[in-house]
Design an enzyme around this catalytic site. Sequence first.
Site, PDB file in Angstrom:
ATOM      1  N   HIS A 381       4.988  -1.655   3.697  1.00  0.00           N
ATOM      2  CA  HIS A 381       3.531  -1.687   3.653  1.00  0.00           C
ATOM      3  C   HIS A 381       2.905  -1.122   4.935  1.00  0.00           C
ATOM      4  O   HIS A 381       1.691  -0.893   4.993  1.00  0.00           O
ATOM      5  CB  HIS A 381       3.051  -3.130   3.443  1.00  0.00           C
ATOM      6  CG  HIS A 381       1.770  -3.232   2.667  1.00  0.00           C
ATOM      7  ND1 HIS A 381       0.910  -2.177   2.499  1.00  0.00           N
ATOM      8  CD2 HIS A 381       1.198  -4.280   2.019  1.00  0.00           C
ATOM      9  CE1 HIS A 381      -0.130  -2.555   1.791  1.00  0.00           C
ATOM     10  NE2 HIS A 381       0.014  -3.834   1.482  1.00  0.00           N
ATOM     11  N   ASP A 385       0.450   2.111   1.116  1.00  0.00           N
ATOM     12  CA  ASP A 385      -0.561   1.157   0.672  1.00  0.00           C
ATOM     13  C   ASP A 385      -0.253   0.695  -0.747  1.00  0.00           C
ATOM     14  O   ASP A 385       0.510   1.332  -1.480  1.00  0.00           O
ATOM     15  CB  ASP A 385      -1.954   1.797   0.706  1.00  0.00           C
ATOM     16  CG  ASP A 385      -2.409   2.085   2.132  1.00  0.00           C
ATOM     17  OD1 ASP A 385      -1.996   1.336   3.036  1.00  0.00           O
ATOM     18  OD2 ASP A 385      -3.164   3.054   2.336  1.00  0.00           O
TER      19      ASP A 385
END
Length: 410
Positions: A381, A385
Site C-alpha cells: 500500500h 493505492d
Amino acid sequence: MSIEVRVPTLGESVSEATIATWYKAVGDAVAVDEMLCELETDKVTVEVPAPAAGVLSEIIAAEGETVGVDALLAMISEGAGAAATPAKEAPEAKAAEPAPAAEAAATGKAGEDAPAAKKAMAEAGLTADQVQGSGRDGRVMKEDVQKAVASGAGASAPAAAPAAPVSVPRGPVNGDDAAREERVKMTRLRQTIARRLKDAQNTAAILTTYNEVDMTEVMELRKTYKDQFEKKHGVRLGFMSFFTKACCHALKEVPEVNAEIDGTDVVYKNFVHMGVAAGTPQGLVVPVIRDVDAMSFAEIEKAIAEKGKRARDGKLTMAEMQGGTFTISNGGVYGSLMSSPILNPPQSGILGMHKIQDRPMAINGEIVIRPMMYLALSYDHRIVDGKGAVTFLVRVKEALEDPRRLLMDL
C-alpha cells in the site's frame, strides 16, 4: 602435489552455505568433475565437483558446518597413489580386493544418495537396493524413488517384523515432554523463507483485496482446444497461461503493481518477469519466467512446466530465482479455497489463485451453477493505492471471464 577444493561462487546476495553431504571420504579416489559434496545455500543446492583427479587427502569443512564463498573445503593429493589405475595394479591386488567400480556395479551405487531421495525412500518404506539410481555414480535421485513407487517396488519387500509395543505416557509426566520431542535444525532454505516473509511484513504495508472469477469461459476454451494445443506444441494447456496472460494485460493498465520501491524512488518496470511460486520437498521456491509478457500461451506453458520440474528436482540455479517483478501463487492445487498471500520482496504485488468450486450464482436473474474461483491480490500500500489494486483485480477477472479480451487487447 595437493589441489585445493574451495566453495564456488554462490550467486548474487549469497555469501555463505552449509555443508549438506559429503559423498567422498578421506582416502577415496576421485575423478575430474566427480561430485565431492553438496552445499545448501539460502535458495538452492550447489554441487561441488573435484577440480582434479587424485585422492581426497583431507576434509577441512565437515557436514553441518557453515562456510563462506571461496572457503577451503578439502584437499586432493595428486601423486603415485592418485595416479594409479586398475590397468597398472598388480593382478594379486585385483584378486584380493574388488575395485570400487566393481563394487558399485554389484551394489548399483557408487556414491551416497541425494538427501531428498533418502527422505522419499523413508516415506515410501523402500531401501536403496530397491531403487535403481540414475544420478552421477549411480546415486538415487528423488525421481528414481517416485518411479520405484509407481512400479510397485515396495510390494516385493518382506514385511517388517512388528515392533515391540512401547509405552508412551499420556500428557506431561514428571516433565519428560522433552524426551518425546524431536529437534531438527531448520534448513538454510527454510530459514531464508522465514526471514524474508517476516521482513516483508515488517517493511511493506501489505493489504489484500479479493474478488471471484467465473471460470466457465476459460474451461470451455481449454476443453475445446486442449487436444489440438498439446498435439501442436507438445505441452498441456493449463490454467496458468491464462492467468499469466491476464496479469500481464492488467499490469499494463496498473504499472505500479509491477514496480518496486528503492529508497525514495519508485522503479517502474517496462517488462514482466513473472515469479511462479512452487512447493518442493525442501520448501517454497519462486522460479522466474523472464519477459513473460512477450510469450505465447505455448511458450508460457513450456516455461512453467520446465521450471516446475527443475524446482522439484532441486536443480534451479540462483539466476532462475532472481529479478522477478510480480508473482502468482496457486494454492488451489492443494485445495485452498481462500488465502492472503505474502509479498515476495521487493515486489509490490502477488496474485493468489485458489480452488475452482461449483457454486450457485445469480446470472441474469436466474440461479445457475458456475465454476467459481476466489482471487486474492496482496499489494504494498506504500506504492499501490486501493483503486489501483481493485482495478488490477477487476481487469484480471474480466480477461478470464471473456478471454477474447486478451486477443483484442481490451
